[in-house]
Design an enzyme around this catalytic site. Structure first.
Site, PDB file in Angstrom:
ATOM      1  N   THR A 150      36.120  36.483  43.382  1.00  0.00           N
ATOM      2  CA  THR A 150      36.685  35.213  43.911  1.00  0.00           C
ATOM      3  C   THR A 150      38.105  35.267  44.408  1.00  0.00           C
ATOM      4  O   THR A 150      38.740  36.477  44.106  1.00  0.00           O
ATOM      5  CB  THR A 150      36.659  34.162  43.084  1.00  0.00           C
ATOM      6  OG1 THR A 150      37.256  32.829  43.710  1.00  0.00           O
ATOM      7  CG2 THR A 150      37.543  34.248  41.700  1.00  0.00           C
TER       8      THR A 150
ATOM      9  N   CYS B 257      30.021  14.382  54.820  1.00  0.00           N
ATOM     10  CA  CYS B 257      29.041  15.645  54.584  1.00  0.00           C
ATOM     11  C   CYS B 257      27.547  15.270  54.317  1.00  0.00           C
ATOM     12  O   CYS B 257      26.731  15.562  54.917  1.00  0.00           O
ATOM     13  CB  CYS B 257      29.521  16.701  53.726  1.00  0.00           C
ATOM     14  SG  CYS B 257      31.062  17.522  54.109  1.00  0.00           S
TER      15      CYS B 257
ATOM     16  N   SER C 268      40.071  32.774  44.263  1.00  0.00           N
ATOM     17  CA  SER C 268      40.588  31.442  43.755  1.00  0.00           C
ATOM     18  C   SER C 268      41.447  31.899  42.339  1.00  0.00           C
ATOM     19  O   SER C 268      40.493  32.291  41.455  1.00  0.00           O
ATOM     20  CB  SER C 268      39.735  30.328  43.819  1.00  0.00           C
ATOM     21  OG  SER C 268      40.288  29.303  42.704  1.00  0.00           O
TER      22      SER C 268
ATOM     23  N   GLN D 100      39.565  29.464  39.780  1.00  0.00           N
ATOM     24  CA  GLN D 100      38.428  29.868  39.497  1.00  0.00           C
ATOM     25  C   GLN D 100      38.157  31.260  38.566  1.00  0.00           C
ATOM     26  O   GLN D 100      37.446  31.320  37.567  1.00  0.00           O
ATOM     27  CB  GLN D 100      37.558  30.160  40.591  1.00  0.00           C
ATOM     28  CG  GLN D 100      37.184  28.977  41.514  1.00  0.00           C
ATOM     29  CD  GLN D 100      36.417  29.303  42.857  1.00  0.00           C
ATOM     30  OE1 GLN D 100      36.361  30.336  43.166  1.00  0.00           O
ATOM     31  NE2 GLN D 100      35.599  28.209  43.151  1.00  0.00           N
TER      32      GLN D 100
ATOM     33  N   GLY E 258      32.603  31.522  42.521  1.00  0.00           N
ATOM     34  CA  GLY E 258      33.089  30.132  42.143  1.00  0.00           C
ATOM     35  C   GLY E 258      33.611  29.978  40.541  1.00  0.00           C
ATOM     36  O   GLY E 258      34.451  30.946  40.208  1.00  0.00           O
ATOM     37  N   TRP E 259      33.145  28.999  39.830  1.00  0.00           N
ATOM     38  CA  TRP E 259      33.599  28.926  38.537  1.00  0.00           C
ATOM     39  C   TRP E 259      32.501  29.617  37.400  1.00  0.00           C
ATOM     40  O   TRP E 259      32.820  29.458  36.362  1.00  0.00           O
ATOM     41  CB  TRP E 259      33.654  27.480  38.091  1.00  0.00           C
ATOM     42  CG  TRP E 259      34.834  26.805  38.590  1.00  0.00           C
ATOM     43  CD1 TRP E 259      36.321  26.706  38.134  1.00  0.00           C
ATOM     44  CD2 TRP E 259      34.799  26.079  39.960  1.00  0.00           C
ATOM     45  NE1 TRP E 259      37.008  26.311  38.825  1.00  0.00           N
ATOM     46  CE2 TRP E 259      36.341  25.564  39.931  1.00  0.00           C
ATOM     47  CE3 TRP E 259      34.095  25.677  40.815  1.00  0.00           C
ATOM     48  CZ2 TRP E 259      36.680  24.785  41.092  1.00  0.00           C
ATOM     49  CZ3 TRP E 259      34.261  25.052  41.933  1.00  0.00           C
ATOM     50  CH2 TRP E 259      35.671  24.491  42.043  1.00  0.00           C
TER      51      TRP E 259
END
Length: 393
Positions: free
Chosen positions: A194, A356, A196, A199, A174-175
């Site tokens: 990751t 969700c 991404s 990210q 993630g970040w």
């Protein structure tokens, strides 16, 4: 005429709370016992066949595009459909409507970037300061979101009982918050992976800002390409995105990158009774390629990978609360989202967050933390679970 009658009958039995529906012909009807607190406005007729064959996709698109408006608590409306036995909205074999989803490294990269590379600016609007996009952990009911996200990271690392100076791999990092806490508070040499680009760039920048070069590393690569071994592995909100056909490979990879007696904490969304599988709306618009397994599926793969289950903890209510806070944050900035990305996108994410939250509220999905060890059997973990909470008091 018959189709309209069937249409109304389906909606009248879809929820376990009283609702009011205004149809495209201007007629308003109330269903259920009591005063309706939720009102549905159907601005145009949705073909009955489409609505009943893939309801989450068709109705989700209708909500995105303003064909459906809901006045009142949308989360409660969706949760009531999950609770209602026999509702056409939730009693559908979603999987049969989708082709087999492939998860080659190229396709996995495309799926991840579709979701996470919307832009860091988008997620910074509502995720909070930690930029953590997974279930928080509320040690106290009044914990802020940022505090609860840090609680979650520490809870994960506490469970591993890590020794300073050892190496940790975070699969799907993630970040980077877990990496930073692992290095700064637990003295670990932390590596994240990751797919991404957003990210990756964000984490690289944070490493420089925090002066963690040499202590934290982030790789823009597929987890399947990792060749080194580590003392500890964490993976948060990742296995839901590897695909049903790759779950065995995923857990086997966790086993391969662990040293003997190594420990792993795997955190992700599961179904307790039957996996939520693939939802057409989420697959089409939010996260392509996703698959939510049930607990039994994961445990089978864990055993087949020759990993030992040391602990299993459900955190369903924590994720419901997390999503509700995200939605509150999102609502406060939805005008900014709409201005940059357009109204359908803004409504799509509003629906996604509320749906969700409703799924966790109704209990049809859960989130689990699996604490795993690698043979030989001497793990070095204490005999009781008390150690997991000592640093939280």
């Amino acid at each position: 005429m018959l189709e309209k009658t069937v249409y109304r009958q389906l909606l009248s039995r879809a929820f376990d709370i009283p609702i009011k529906v205004t149809y495209w012909d201007g007629k308003t009807e109330s269903y259920g016992t009591g005063t309706p607190e939720v009102k549905i406005n159907l601005k145009q007729e949705i073909p009955l066949k489409a609505m009943t064959s893939q309801p989450t996709l068709v109705l989700g698109e209708a909500y995105m595009n303003g064909v459906i408006d809901v006045i009142g608590n949308l989360q409660e409306l969706i949760a009531s459909a999950y609770r209602q036995a026999g509702s056409f909205l939730t009693n559908n074999p979603f999987l049969k409507h989708l082709p087999k989803i492939s998860h080659s490294e190229k396709e996995s990269k495309q799926d991840v970037q579709h979701h996470y590379d919307i832009g860091n600016d988008f997620y910074q609007l509502w995720l909070g300061k930690t930029m953590t996009y997974s279930c928080a952990y509320f040690e106290h009911p009044d914990d802020s979101l940022d505090q609860a996200q840090l609680n979650k990271v520490r809870h994960i690392l506490n469970k591993l009982k890590p020794e300073p100076g050892k190496k940790l791999l975070d699969i799907g990092s993630g970040w980077g918050t877990l990496l930073f806490v692992a290095a700064e508070e637990f003295g670990l040499e932390a590596t994240g992976v990751t797919l991404s680009k957003e990210q990756y760039q964000y984490t690289q920048q944070k490493i420089k800002e925090k002066g963690l070069a040499g202590k934290v590393t982030v790789l823009l690569t597929d987890y399947r390409e990792i060749k080194k071994t580590y003392d500890y592995v964490t993976s948060v909100g990742m296995f839901e995105h590897v695909g049903q056909e790759n779950l065995a490979l995923y857990f086997k990879k966790v086993q391969e990158v662990l040293v003997p007696n190594g420990r792993a904490l795997i955190h992700g969304i599961t179904g307790q009774h039957q996996g939520a599988g693939v939802d057409p709306f989420i697959n089409q618009y939010i996260f392509p390629g996703g698959y939510i397994p049930n607990v039994a599926e994961n445990l089978t793969h864990i055993m087949n990978a020759n990993l030992q289950l040391a602990d299993l903890e459900p955190l369903r209510r924590h994720y419901q609360k997390t999503l509700e806070i995200w939605y509150t944050n999102y609502t406060a900035v939805i005008d900014q989202v709409q201005e940059k990305y357009g109204e359908p996108f803004a409504r799509m994410w509003s629906l996604y967050l509320q749906a969700c939250a409703a799924s966790f509220e109704a209990g049809n999905i859960d989130v689990m933390q699996y604490l795993l060890t690698k043979a030989p059997s001497g793990t070095g973990l204490p005999l009781t679970r008390k150690y997991m909470y000592q640093l939280e008091d």
